[in-house]
Scaffold this active site. Structure first.
Site, PDB file in Angstrom:
ATOM      1  N   GLY A  51       9.370  -1.353   0.474  1.00 56.45           N
ATOM      2  CA  GLY A  51       7.963  -1.711   0.144  1.00 56.45           C
ATOM      3  C   GLY A  51       7.703  -1.042  -1.346  1.00 56.45           C
TER       4      GLY A  51
ATOM      5  N   LYS B 213      -3.708   4.176   2.148  1.00 53.75           N
ATOM      6  CA  LYS B 213      -4.225   4.550   3.399  1.00 53.75           C
ATOM      7  C   LYS B 213      -3.711   5.744   4.031  1.00 53.75           C
ATOM      8  CE  LYS B 213      -6.418   0.156   4.617  1.00 53.75           C
ATOM      9  NZ  LYS B 213      -5.991  -1.092   5.560  1.00 53.75           N
TER      10      LYS B 213
ATOM     11  N   ARG C 198      17.068  -7.719  -1.740  1.00 53.73           N
ATOM     12  CA  ARG C 198      17.433  -7.818  -0.195  1.00 53.73           C
ATOM     13  C   ARG C 198      18.513  -8.832  -0.093  1.00 53.73           C
ATOM     14  NH1 ARG C 198      11.521  -8.111   2.752  1.00 53.73           N
ATOM     15  NH2 ARG C 198      11.544  -5.780   3.409  1.00 53.73           N
TER      16      ARG C 198
ATOM     17  N   GLY D 161       8.105  -1.298   6.636  1.00 54.71           N
ATOM     18  CA  GLY D 161       7.530  -0.959   7.899  1.00 54.71           C
ATOM     19  C   GLY D 161       8.568  -0.364   8.777  1.00 54.71           C
TER      20      GLY D 161
HETATM   21  C1  3PG Z   1       8.896  -7.411   5.447  1.00 50.85           C
HETATM   22  O1  3PG Z   1       8.998  -7.797   4.307  1.00 50.85           O
HETATM   23  O2  3PG Z   1       8.168  -6.432   5.575  1.00 50.85           O
HETATM   24  C2  3PG Z   1       9.948  -7.766   6.480  1.00 50.85           C
HETATM   25  O3  3PG Z   1      10.894  -8.793   5.983  1.00 50.85           O
HETATM   26  C3  3PG Z   1       9.060  -8.015   7.611  1.00 50.85           C
HETATM   27  O4  3PG Z   1       8.319  -9.146   7.623  1.00 50.85           O
HETATM   28  P1  3PG Z   1       7.016  -9.219   8.300  1.00 50.85           P
HETATM   29  O5  3PG Z   1       6.236  -7.847   8.166  1.00 50.85           O
HETATM   30  O6  3PG Z   1       6.235 -10.524   7.817  1.00 50.85           O
HETATM   31  O7  3PG Z   1       7.494  -9.183   9.684  1.00 50.85           O
END
Ligand code: 3PG
Ligand code: MG
Length: 377
Positions: A336, A186, A35, A359
């Site tokens: 992710g 899930k 990142r 997300g």
């Molecule tokens: C992540 O790693 O999913 C993003 O940096 C957002 O972080 P958060 O889910 O804690 O808002």
């Protein structure tokens, strides 16, 4: 969305929101700096355009000013990558004026996650213009991602721009066939994505423990597999809406326990016996999925096919990852776990686009508006 092409940064102090929420080990060493590297094009471009940088980022979800959530290791890594000193500002009340300064974890500030307009004003007072390159946090309406963007001349950085255009491109004008590979634990986390692809994709390949609610609805035995109870109703709906498009595994790898040294069994079929849990898609399924991926025009992948962190159950995810790497298709990996899997298999640079947002990439694909992006339009 406004971009760096629309913003005058010459001689200005630019507040740049980045997603430097990187994994750290117990000794506060960064275990994956993808990142940070992903933000470098924007940071370098701004510096070439004679801007001074004030970086804002979050790390983890601190409840207070806990030192283990300090951005110091991140500032040090960025310093190495940029080849210039990155000064860490401990307090918003005392921010030094340097070429590259980084604010401490914005989540140390009380109002950050509440999108507090007063906090946003304090951020805005520190800079002339605002750039958001934090795609991974763009689904959060927080003071440093949303409110502040409305207080200064603002634009999206190059990473944010590329993420949004690539992911929107999948929805709007994909090279066909469009294949979605959806996995993870899930099904309730993936309903929105599955719905979005049901109306757009040509094939949806499902893997991971999220298969078990589907199997249970179909009348199969799931044994001790992870099988989310709340997933049964959505699975039933998706099965009837999905028809031929939706493909589930037809063989599995099972273990006695969620452990790398457990007893392992290959199941010809998807009925999991009592005392066993399904932990990966089977070899035949993986081969079949790989074939569909190789023939695709566009592939979007989110979520592992099994417990890939345990070697006996990594094969399904690895075969899918390799097929992504080998495909001539436009290949996009959601952030992710699937991005982590690509990195672990050494294939991260063999796909068209590896998203830095977990997300955020899901919400964008689901067709939701991202507050961090909306604020820049
Ligand atoms: C992540 O790693 O999913 C993003 O940096 C957002 O972080 P958060 O889910 O804690 O808002
Ligand atoms: Mg997250």
């Amino acid at each position: 969305m406004r971009t760096l092409d629309d913003l005058d940064v010459d001689g200005k102090r630019v507040l740049v929101r980045v997603d430097f929420n990187v994994p750290l080990d117990e000794e506060q060493h960064i275990t994956d700096d993808a990142r940070i590297r992903a933000a470098l094009p924007t940071l370098r471009e701004l510096r070439e355009k004679n801007a001074r940088l004030l970086l804002a980022a979050h790390l983890g979800r601190p409840k207070d000013r806990e030192p283990e959530f300090s951005l110091r290791p991140v500032a040090e890594r960025l310093s190495d990558l940029l080849g210039t000193d990155v000064v860490l500002a401990e307090s918003l009340d005392d921010v030094p004026d340097g070429d590259v300064v980084m604010l401490e974890n914005v989540r140390y500030e009380k109002g950050e996650t509440k999108n507090d307009p007063e906090l946003a004003k304090r951020y805005a007072a520190l800079a002339d213009v605002y750039v958001n390159d934090a795609f991974g946090a763009a689904h959060r309406a927080h003071a440093s991602t949303e409110a502040v963007a409305r207080l200064l001349p603002s634009a999206g950085g190059r990473l944010l721009e590329r993420e949004v255009s690539t992911l929107r491109g999948i929805l709007e004008d994909p090279a066909r066939p469009l294949v979605a590979v959806v996995g993870g634990a899930k099904v309730t986390d993936k309903i929105g994505v599955l719905d979005a692809f049901l109306s757009r994709a040509d094939r949806i390949l499902v893997g991971g423990a999220m298969c078990f609610p589907f199997f249970k609805v179909q009348g199969h035995e799931v044994g001790d597999s992870l099988c989310e109870e709340e997933g049964l109703a959505p699975a039933r709906k998706l099965l009837s809406a999905g028809g031929e498009k939706l493909r589930l595994p037809d063989d599995l790898v099972a273990g006695r326990a969620f452990s790398a040294d457990t007893e392992v069994r290959e199941l010809d079929g998807v009925d999991v016996p009592e005392g066993w849990m399904g932990l990966d898609i089977g070899a035949r399924t993986a081969r079949g999925y790989a074939e569909v991926i190789r023939d695709a025009g566009t592939v979007f992948w989110n979520g592992p096919m099994g417990a890939f962190e345990l070697e006996p159950f990594a094969a399904g995810t690895r075969v899918v990852a390799e097929a992504m790497a080998d495909a001539d298709a436009v290949t996009v990996v959601g952030g992710g776990d699937s991005a982590a899997a690509m990195a672990e298999f050494g294939l991260a640079d063999r796909v068209t686009h590896l998203s830095t947002g977990g997300g955020a990439s899901l919400e964008l694909i689901e067709g939701k508006a991202l507050p961090g992006v909306e604020a820049l339009s």
